[in-house]
Design an enzyme around this catalytic site. Structure first.
Site, PDB file in Angstrom:
ATOM      1  CG  HIS A 175     -22.546  36.742  14.186  1.00  0.00           C
ATOM      2  ND1 HIS A 175     -21.777  37.860  14.193  1.00  0.00           N
ATOM      3  CD2 HIS A 175     -23.282  37.300  12.620  1.00  0.00           C
ATOM      4  CE1 HIS A 175     -21.460  39.185  13.509  1.00  0.00           C
ATOM      5  NE2 HIS A 175     -22.290  38.803  12.129  1.00  0.00           N
ATOM      6  CG  ASP A 215       8.987  -0.200   4.865  1.00  0.00           C
ATOM      7  OD1 ASP A 215       9.302   1.513   3.624  1.00  0.00           O
ATOM      8  OD2 ASP A 215       7.971  -0.074   5.252  1.00  0.00           O
ATOM      9  CG  ASP A 268      -0.217  -0.073   2.161  1.00  0.00           C
ATOM     10  OD1 ASP A 268       1.367  -0.576   2.832  1.00  0.00           O
ATOM     11  OD2 ASP A 268      -0.717   1.401   3.316  1.00  0.00           O
ATOM     12  NE  ARG A 289       6.344   8.520  14.013  1.00  0.00           N
ATOM     13  CZ  ARG A 289       5.999   8.375  12.879  1.00  0.00           C
ATOM     14  NH1 ARG A 289       6.495   6.651  12.959  1.00  0.00           N
ATOM     15  NH2 ARG A 289       5.174   8.727  11.929  1.00  0.00           N
ATOM     16  CD  GLU A 346       4.502   0.520   7.002  1.00  0.00           C
ATOM     17  OE1 GLU A 346       5.156   0.510   7.952  1.00  0.00           O
ATOM     18  OE2 GLU A 346       3.630   1.505   6.279  1.00  0.00           O
ATOM     19  CB  SER A 399       6.764   3.077  13.089  1.00  0.00           C
ATOM     20  OG  SER A 399       7.140   4.953  13.966  1.00  0.00           O
TER      21      SER A 399
HETATM   22  N1  BES Z   1       9.103   3.341   5.890  1.00  0.00           N
HETATM   23  C1  BES Z   1       7.902   3.622   6.560  1.00  0.00           C
HETATM   24  C2  BES Z   1       8.747   3.822   8.021  1.00  0.00           C
HETATM   25  C3  BES Z   1      10.375   4.698   8.495  1.00  0.00           C
HETATM   26  C4  BES Z   1       9.770   5.956   8.185  1.00  0.00           C
HETATM   27  C5  BES Z   1      11.441   3.989   7.919  1.00  0.00           C
HETATM   28  C6  BES Z   1      10.787   6.705   7.985  1.00  0.00           C
HETATM   29  C7  BES Z   1      12.424   4.540   8.460  1.00  0.00           C
HETATM   30  C8  BES Z   1      12.433   6.150   8.153  1.00  0.00           C
HETATM   31  C9  BES Z   1       6.658   2.788   6.953  1.00  0.00           C
HETATM   32  O1  BES Z   1       6.017   2.636   5.275  1.00  0.00           O
HETATM   33  C10 BES Z   1       5.600   4.259   7.429  1.00  0.00           C
HETATM   34  O2  BES Z   1       5.379   5.308   6.589  1.00  0.00           O
HETATM   35  N2  BES Z   1       5.563   3.530   8.180  1.00  0.00           N
HETATM   36  C11 BES Z   1       4.179   4.532   9.133  1.00  0.00           C
HETATM   37  C12 BES Z   1       3.890   3.753   9.925  1.00  0.00           C
HETATM   38  C13 BES Z   1       2.321   3.892  11.160  1.00  0.00           C
HETATM   39  C14 BES Z   1       1.488   4.677   9.888  1.00  0.00           C
HETATM   40  C15 BES Z   1       1.955   3.097  11.554  1.00  0.00           C
HETATM   41  C16 BES Z   1       5.044   5.923  10.010  1.00  0.00           C
HETATM   42  O3  BES Z   1       6.652   5.452  10.164  1.00  0.00           O
HETATM   43  O4  BES Z   1       4.726   6.758   9.525  1.00  0.00           O
HETATM   44 ZN    ZN Z   2       5.443   4.839   4.727  1.00  0.00          ZN
END
Ligand code: BES
Ligand code: ZN
Length: 464
Positions: free
Chosen positions: A219, A186, A93, A334, A159, A405
């Protein structure tokens, strides 16, 4: 040491280099935007496309794994039960394309410019999934007709929207996903040409926050200054979430945060971080953040609380004099070891309600969470992965962490107790989630070779 069959496999990758890019472009033409209800069919088509390609590569099993949401794709090459099994995870996705007008070429018409492939999903994460399927193709077509280890491929369709059905998949297909090693591509490399094994990911907790104060917009001449304004209330609450030293003020937020060991601090400081380039990649004027930490430490090892979106009242052309009835925001944290998304969510909600000004109603909805990951780098397989990466790129491999993540990683690690190798082939300025996402085609090519070396070395490690 390479031996003749491996040479033939690598030569195949050189020979088919251009066609591999065309194949990837064909998959990236499918707009598998998981957050968009209009694209439900396209996400499914994307999963089916991959399943079909795996069938062509002689997978012993290749099928969709259905979920209450978008399907995942699954494929398996059963080579020999005495050989180790690698479980490769990725996602098919992609993120939305907004803002569409900023793309220099259409997001779903992948285009090569200056050694890069531009398009949505080319690096996050379809290109990185294809690095594995193309490595498998090379073994199948130019090697022994199959990969050197057993390979299972699980490619999720949700994801980018928080992997809500992932636990269900893992639970339902427990047997199917058993493996000795987990491999995930990824993430990004530390910089151009620097092979980087990612050994830590942050977790996440994501919320929708709604503030309501009035039954309808009033208003602002008749009500302004005399009734609560939800936009002002929300702004003041958000402003209180950090102190002047950049710390998050939610009580208990840091209670479970592990201190950064001195040796890791030194290792991070020794990396050739280019702060001006980091700032330029997103057009920021300067770095900000929690006092007492370097930029990389903040990004990789410290938790954050961020506003992802904010809206209230009139946003259309010109003016409209109102006290808006409601205000809303998307916020996320995060997380780092050993913070827990559910616990952080409880602390956050309690705090937000406590700091709400009188007369407004606060509603917090926890949308999704994922836990942070730290790899057991003392295991020999991490040295092996470094070696495989370095053989392809011709440079020493560095350990890095990432601030993003991937909820699957911690979940599968906890479930199976197996090590997870985060072998990423992106670049830090690849415009993931933004307009003009790109994949470095040299990384794509050398990534395929890295994976070939990795699979080959995993077999060697097993002594067969
Ligand atoms: N590829 C990213 C993860 C990532 C982001 C790795 C930045 C290294 C650096 C992954 O596709 C992603 O975007 N993950 C989301 C997960 C969330 C929606 C739970 C993220 O990190 O926001
Ligand atoms: Zn991503």
């Amino acid at each position: 040491m390479s031996h003749p069959p491996l040479d033939a496999v690598l030569a195949y990758v050189d020979r088919e280099r251009a066609r591999f890019v065309d194949d990837l472009a064909a998959w990236c033409r499918i707009p598998s935007i998981s957050s968009s209800p209009e694209h439900v069919g396209e996400v499914r088509r994307s999963a089916e496309h991959l399943v079909e390609r795996c069938r062509e590569l002689g997978a012993d099993d290749a099928r969709l794994l259905e979920t209450p949401g978008h399907p995942a794709a699954f494929a398996e090459w059963r080579v020999d039960p005495r050989l180790p099994t690698a479980l490769v995870y990725g996602h098919h996705d992609v993120q939305p394309i907004d803002p569409p007008e900023q793309w220099l070429s259409p997001p779903f018409e992948p285009t090569v410019r200056d050694g890069r492939l531009y398009g949505r999903g080319v690096v996050d994460d379809k290109g990185q999934v294809y690095i594995h399927t193309k490595a498998i193709e090379a073994f199948v077509k130019a090697g022994a007709g199959k990969p050197p280890v057993n390979v299972k491929l699980i490619v999720e369709g949700e994801e980018e929207v928080g992997s809500a059905n992932l636990d269900g998949i893992l639970h339902e297909h427990d047997e199917l996903l058993r493996a000795d090693y987990v491999v995930v591509s990824d993430t990004a490399m530390f910089g151009r040409g620097i092979p980087s094994l990612c050994v830590g990911l942050r977790g996440i907790a994501y919320w929708d926050v709604k503030i309501a104060a009035l039954a309808l917009d009033g208003h602002s001449g008749s009500y302004g200054g005399a009734v609560p304004n939800p936009a002002t209330a929300l702004a003041s609450m958000i402003a209180k979430l950090h102190d002047e030293r950049g710390h998050v003020t939610v009580p208990g937020f840091y209670d479970r945060v592990r201190a950064l060991p001195e040796d890791e601090r030194r290792a991070i400081a020794a990396l050739p971080f280019d702060e001006p380039a980091f700032l330029a990649s997103v057009g920021a004027a300067r770095v900000v953040g929690e006092h007492g930490y370097s930029t990389l430490e903040r990004l990789w090892t410290r938790p954050t609380l961020e506003v992802n979106g904010l809206s209230s009242g009139w946003q259309g052309p010109g003016s409209k004099t109102i006290v808006p009835a409601t205000a809303s925001a998307k916020l996320s944290a995060r997380l780092v070891p050993d913070q827990d998304p559910e616990e952080i969510s409880r602390l956050f909600e309690t705090h937000l309600k406590r700091i709400a000004p009188p007369g407004v109603k606060v509603e917090v909805t926890f949308l999704h969470g994922g836990r942070p990951y730290l790899a057991p780098t003392e295991l020999p397989v991490y040295d092996l992965a470094k070696r495989a990466f370095s053989r392809a790129f011709g440079k020493p491999t560095v350990f890095i962490r990432e601030g993003g993540s991937i909820p699957f990683v911690r979940t599968i690690a906890d479930r199976t107790g197996k090590p997870c190798l985060l072998m990423g082939f992106g670049q830090p300025d690849e415009n993931a989630h933004a307009p003009n996402e790109w994949l470095d085609l040299e990384n794509f090519h050398l990534g395929i070779k890295s994976v070939i070396y990795l699979y080959d070395e995993l077999r060697a490690l097993s002594g067969r």
